[in-house]
Design a protein around this motif. Sequence first.
Motif, PDB file in Angstrom:
ATOM      1  N   UNK A 214       1.037  -1.267   0.002  1.00 36.36           N
ATOM      2  CA  UNK A 214       0.116  -0.056   0.002  1.00 36.36           C
ATOM      3  C   UNK A 214       0.864   1.306   0.046  1.00 36.36           C
ATOM      4  N   UNK A 215       1.888   1.337   0.863  1.00 35.42           N
ATOM      5  CA  UNK A 215       2.792   2.357   0.799  1.00 35.42           C
ATOM      6  C   UNK A 215       3.557   2.541  -0.561  1.00 35.42           C
ATOM      7  N   UNK A 217       2.132   2.041  -3.486  1.00 33.75           N
ATOM      8  CA  UNK A 217       1.498   2.719  -4.445  1.00 33.75           C
ATOM      9  C   UNK A 217       1.007   3.921  -3.977  1.00 33.75           C
ATOM     10  N   UNK A 218       0.867   4.337  -2.595  1.00 34.78           N
ATOM     11  CA  UNK A 218       0.897   5.437  -2.315  1.00 34.78           C
ATOM     12  C   UNK A 218       1.896   6.642  -2.744  1.00 34.78           C
ATOM     13  N   UNK A 220       3.913   6.080  -5.661  1.00 36.01           N
ATOM     14  CA  UNK A 220       3.671   5.915  -6.874  1.00 36.01           C
ATOM     15  C   UNK A 220       2.654   5.433  -7.514  1.00 36.01           C
ATOM     16  N   UNK A 221       1.638   6.139  -8.150  1.00 36.88           N
ATOM     17  CA  UNK A 221       0.208   5.464  -8.483  1.00 36.88           C
ATOM     18  C   UNK A 221       0.230   4.503  -9.445  1.00 36.88           C
ATOM     19  N   UNK A 227       0.374  -2.594  -6.882  1.00 33.35           N
ATOM     20  CA  UNK A 227      -1.045  -2.922  -7.052  1.00 33.35           C
ATOM     21  C   UNK A 227      -1.219  -4.313  -7.341  1.00 33.35           C
ATOM     22  N   UNK A 252      -9.589  -2.810   5.622  1.00 32.88           N
ATOM     23  CA  UNK A 252     -10.789  -3.049   4.888  1.00 32.88           C
ATOM     24  C   UNK A 252     -10.439  -3.794   3.519  1.00 32.88           C
ATOM     25  N   UNK A 255     -12.664  -3.747   0.196  1.00 29.15           N
ATOM     26  CA  UNK A 255     -12.608  -2.727  -0.869  1.00 29.15           C
ATOM     27  C   UNK A 255     -11.164  -2.491  -1.491  1.00 29.15           C
ATOM     28  N   UNK A 256     -10.107  -2.950  -0.750  1.00 29.07           N
ATOM     29  CA  UNK A 256      -8.893  -2.636  -1.329  1.00 29.07           C
ATOM     30  C   UNK A 256      -8.711  -3.732  -2.502  1.00 29.07           C
ATOM     31  N   UNK A 259     -10.673  -2.270  -4.944  1.00 28.81           N
ATOM     32  CA  UNK A 259      -9.864  -0.922  -5.718  1.00 28.81           C
ATOM     33  C   UNK A 259      -8.455  -1.491  -6.503  1.00 28.81           C
ATOM     34  N   UNK A 263      -7.695  -0.572 -10.360  1.00 32.20           N
ATOM     35  CA  UNK A 263      -6.881   0.256 -10.752  1.00 32.20           C
ATOM     36  C   UNK A 263      -5.787  -0.287 -11.654  1.00 32.20           C
TER      37      UNK A 263
END
Lengths: 289, 255
Positions: A214-215, A217-218, A220-221, A227, A252, A255-256, A259, A263
């Motif tokens: 998660x970090x 992609x936080x 580098x989108x 992902x 959660x 939803x991740x 998502x 993505x």
Amino acid sequence: MSAEEKLLSIHKYGLYTTFTPEQISSTYLLLINYLRSNINSIDSIKYYDLLELQFYLSLLSNKDHEAKTCLDRIMDKFGDGDSQRTAILKATYLEATAGEKVAIEYLSKRKSDELVCLKKRIALGKSKATKQDYIKSLIGYLNVSPLDTEVWFELSETYVDIGHYEKAVFALQEILLVFPFAYNIFARIGELENIIYKKNGDLEKLESSLKHFLRSIELSSNFIRGWSGILITTGEFKKLNNQKPLKNVKIDYESLFKLSNSRLQKIISTKGTNKEDLFAGERIISTFT
Amino acid sequence: MAVPDLIIDPSLRYWVLLPISLVMILFGILRQYIQILLNPTPKLQPLSKIRESEHIKKAQLLKTNYINLPKRDFESRQSYLSEKLSNGEYLAEEIKTDDDQPKNPLTDPGTSDAMMNMAKNSMGNFLSQTIMMGWTNFFFAGFVLMKLPFPLTLRFKQMLQSGVATTDLDVRWVSSISWYFIVTLGLNSIYNVFLGDGSKMPNQMQQQTMAPPMMPGGPTPDKIMNQEANDLKIIPYQYILDDVDSRVLKIYGSK
């Protein structure tokens, strides 16, 4: 970006070491043409930088004679008595033409205080030494120069080879201390912790792995690796939950999961990154959803 | 009272004006090459020194970037590094406990090297200037060399006619010493043409007013290490990954 800036940045960041063969040959052509047409106007510091680049590119594309010419030009100007940089060039040339043993011999005759030469010697010894010895020499190097992230990464990969994942993660954390925003390292830690989870079923590791992805992609989108990691780890959570409801997981993951799936598909449909990653992303979506 | 116009012997142009200019150009080029030869080769830092400074830097990095580490890993590094730093394991040299005063920079061998280099550099500059000026003064003292083709105010008299003690002479006449000074200041662009690369020939004016290179001194490594070790011990712990999931959902989730 002008051709000169491009070539100089390739030289400065050592990008040629990770180039594909097509990239090497196109860069090589660009460099040759650039040098030929600008030989008179280029200033001497840049010229020798580019000559160094030409040396490496020629060696990589199997043009040993040309590499020798570049090396001789650099040696004529600087010699190899005081300069570690030229010594490395010479050692690399010897490694490519006469074998690692000769190169190590050449380097071991030099002064013992030369850090870069020491590093090169350790790298040259990699194929001959056992993993344990190699790790020992890497740690010895890191004791002198604990901020060399390249060596930390090499150490981490060597630990992975012999299955010491916890130690590999430790080595990667050292890189994060030097480069706090290295998203690829976060993703790599995520991968390793996922492996640890696979080995011993520790749910905490799975959670930590997910958090590292998660970090990444936080930071580098469009980072497909990150992902994909989220998709795989949250999928794992869902699977576990189906077997036996998970109680103390606060993330959660449902939803991740959704998502990351959307993505990934978006990145793939917009071709947001390089070809290999897109291909890998497609395969991950088809296997894990 | 008007001064009758002077007539200058044309051989002054060939035997004084041109020689001064030419000799100065050649001398400047010679000095440039001597300076390149005298340039000290960068010294190799001993491994223990590198180790010392890198570990100090490492402690500082841990202090700023610890948020990336899980609690357990952070704590082990914190205690390990602060212990090693405070017991001086990474010091390059033994600690001298007897004096609290900073070392005298004149007796410290590390410093005297740097000072020596500085002294050599400025001595070289000083010497070359003196020699050239002495030469001009010795051969051409009191010469009036040429007449500027434009009128000037009296204030320029000092600048253009040093070495010629005539109060009434028109300001447009230039003496040999003054010509020497003017050429000194104006030669840089000519050197650039001859020596190719502008970056290699530092401007003389700049060289003289350049700030001295950073002098060693300040706190000794063991003091810095102790300081860092104490700083490390009191870091309040945080972890950047604690709520990363909700952050990510917030950033990407709404779409």
